[in-house]
Scaffold this motif. Structure first.
Motif, PDB file in Angstrom:
ATOM      1  N   SER A 107       0.831  -1.215   0.000  1.00  0.00           N
ATOM      2  CA  SER A 107       0.000   0.000   0.000  1.00  0.00           C
ATOM      3  C   SER A 107       0.867   1.267   0.000  1.00  0.00           C
ATOM      4  N   LEU A 108       2.021   1.218   0.683  1.00  0.00           N
ATOM      5  CA  LEU A 108       2.933   2.364   0.684  1.00  0.00           C
ATOM      6  C   LEU A 108       3.493   2.608  -0.714  1.00  0.00           C
ATOM      7  N   LEU A 109       3.928   1.555  -1.379  1.00  0.00           N
ATOM      8  CA  LEU A 109       4.461   1.691  -2.728  1.00  0.00           C
ATOM      9  C   LEU A 109       3.399   2.206  -3.693  1.00  0.00           C
ATOM     10  N   ASP A 110       2.182   1.710  -3.542  1.00  0.00           N
ATOM     11  CA  ASP A 110       1.061   2.193  -4.364  1.00  0.00           C
ATOM     12  C   ASP A 110       0.873   3.699  -4.195  1.00  0.00           C
ATOM     13  N   LYS A 111       0.871   4.161  -2.947  1.00  0.00           N
ATOM     14  CA  LYS A 111       0.651   5.580  -2.675  1.00  0.00           C
ATOM     15  C   LYS A 111       1.798   6.433  -3.215  1.00  0.00           C
ATOM     16  N   LEU A 112       3.024   5.976  -3.019  1.00  0.00           N
ATOM     17  CA  LEU A 112       4.185   6.718  -3.525  1.00  0.00           C
ATOM     18  C   LEU A 112       4.120   6.855  -5.048  1.00  0.00           C
ATOM     19  N   LYS A 113       3.730   5.785  -5.727  1.00  0.00           N
ATOM     20  CA  LYS A 113       3.609   5.830  -7.182  1.00  0.00           C
ATOM     21  C   LYS A 113       2.495   6.785  -7.607  1.00  0.00           C
ATOM     22  N   ARG A 114       1.370   6.724  -6.916  1.00  0.00           N
ATOM     23  CA  ARG A 114       0.255   7.633  -7.236  1.00  0.00           C
ATOM     24  C   ARG A 114       0.660   9.088  -7.047  1.00  0.00           C
ATOM     25  N   ASP A 115       1.535   9.331  -6.084  1.00  0.00           N
ATOM     26  CA  ASP A 115       1.988  10.701  -5.803  1.00  0.00           C
ATOM     27  C   ASP A 115       3.136  11.136  -6.722  1.00  0.00           C
ATOM     28  N   GLY A 116       3.474  10.304  -7.683  1.00  0.00           N
ATOM     29  CA  GLY A 116       4.469  10.682  -8.682  1.00  0.00           C
ATOM     30  C   GLY A 116       5.916  10.534  -8.250  1.00  0.00           C
ATOM     31  N   LYS A 117       6.172   9.782  -7.196  1.00  0.00           N
ATOM     32  CA  LYS A 117       7.559   9.581  -6.744  1.00  0.00           C
ATOM     33  C   LYS A 117       8.289   8.598  -7.666  1.00  0.00           C
ATOM     34  N   ILE A 118       9.578   8.809  -7.815  1.00  0.00           N
ATOM     35  CA  ILE A 118      10.431   7.848  -8.522  1.00  0.00           C
ATOM     36  C   ILE A 118      10.920   6.840  -7.479  1.00  0.00           C
ATOM     37  N   LEU A 119      10.708   5.567  -7.736  1.00  0.00           N
ATOM     38  CA  LEU A 119      11.092   4.533  -6.781  1.00  0.00           C
ATOM     39  C   LEU A 119      12.255   3.708  -7.331  1.00  0.00           C
ATOM     40  N   VAL A 120      13.253   3.513  -6.482  1.00  0.00           N
ATOM     41  CA  VAL A 120      14.434   2.723  -6.832  1.00  0.00           C
ATOM     42  C   VAL A 120      14.653   1.681  -5.749  1.00  0.00           C
ATOM     43  N   ALA A 121      15.004   0.462  -6.151  1.00  0.00           N
ATOM     44  CA  ALA A 121      15.347  -0.600  -5.195  1.00  0.00           C
ATOM     45  C   ALA A 121      16.838  -0.890  -5.292  1.00  0.00           C
ATOM     46  N   ILE A 122      17.491  -1.032  -4.148  1.00  0.00           N
ATOM     47  CA  ILE A 122      18.910  -1.381  -4.128  1.00  0.00           C
ATOM     48  C   ILE A 122      19.116  -2.613  -3.247  1.00  0.00           C
ATOM     49  N   SER A 123      20.153  -3.364  -3.577  1.00  0.00           N
ATOM     50  CA  SER A 123      20.461  -4.543  -2.761  1.00  0.00           C
ATOM     51  C   SER A 123      21.941  -4.863  -2.848  1.00  0.00           C
TER      52      SER A 123
END
Length: 230
Positions: A107-123
């Motif tokens: 749900s957090l990722l969904d909201k961040l995407k709806r708000d236009g944030k750029i999401l990056v995953a690192i490992s």
């Protein structure tokens, strides 16, 4: 998430660690390390001690784990441990599925995407293993970029945690994104996540869903500290 606006409101780029932050994989990785160590050097440190080595790249984690076994400085053995651990991880990735996604993450990722944030995953793990886990948990489509420790940064494998952040930043710049370090925030579950971001003067959120206690994370003085991302 109660502090959503305070934490993410003005940020354009949100960089997430994967293991222990998005997905409950800490025990999984610790048991693989424990089995690999016993197979190669007949040593079996406790799972808790192994977990405290996490939050680094593959290379740095393996160095710390070997220190537990009093084998520090043996580069040949170090790479043997890394290679076998990667092989075992690939074999057991299928056991990780959507049930291992931590509470509130989707749900957090969904909201961040709806708000236009750029999401990056690192490992700190290798691309093959980390990508398989993210695919199995259906999290892969949320992220514009994925940066892994076995990829190249300026011609060399990534061995330091903050290089993962720099690689993400450089890739997005090449795509034309106008970003400052004030517009970025890093979300992780380990002191080293915060230390890497602090080295680059980037804000951090630490969450105590991984292998480190709330008190240990607090001592690192992150910008924000939460018990869960739910």
């Amino acid at each position: 998430m109660k502090k959503y606006g305070e934490i993410f409101g003005v940020k354009k780029l949100v960089i997430f660690d994967i293991d222990g932050t998005l997905i409950d994989t800490i025990d999984f990785h610790a048991r693989i390390y424990q089995n690999v160590l016993f197979e190669i050097i007949k040593k079996k440190p406790s799972l808790q001690k192994i977990k405290h080595c996490f939050g680094r790249t593959d290379y740095e984690t393996a160095k710390q784990v070997l220190k537990l076994c009093h084998f520090a400085g043996d580069e040949k053995l170090l790479h043997k441990i890394i290679n076998l651990r990667r092989k075992r991880s690939t074999q057991y990735n299928r056991k990780i599925n959507m049930r291992h996604v931590l509470p509130g993450i989707r749900s957090l990722l969904d909201k961040l995407k709806r708000d236009g944030k750029i999401l990056v995953a690192i490992s700190g793990n290798n691309k093959k293993s980390a990508t398989a886990i993210m695919r199995n948990t259906k999290l892969l489509p949320f992220f514009s970029e994925k940066v892994f420790a076995d990829q190249l940064y300026r011609g060399r494998a990534i061995t330091k945690r903050h290089y993962l952040l720099l690689e993400a930043f450089h890739r997005l710049q090449k795509k034309g994104h106008q970003l400052s370090r004030n517009s970025m925030i890093v979300v992780g579950d380990a002191p080293n996540d915060a230390a890497a971001a602090q080295k680059l003067k980037i804000d951090t959120v630490l969450v105590s869903t991984g292998s480190h206690s709330y008190a240990t994370l607090k001592a690192q003085k992150p910008t924000f500290l939460v018990k869960t991302l739910k």
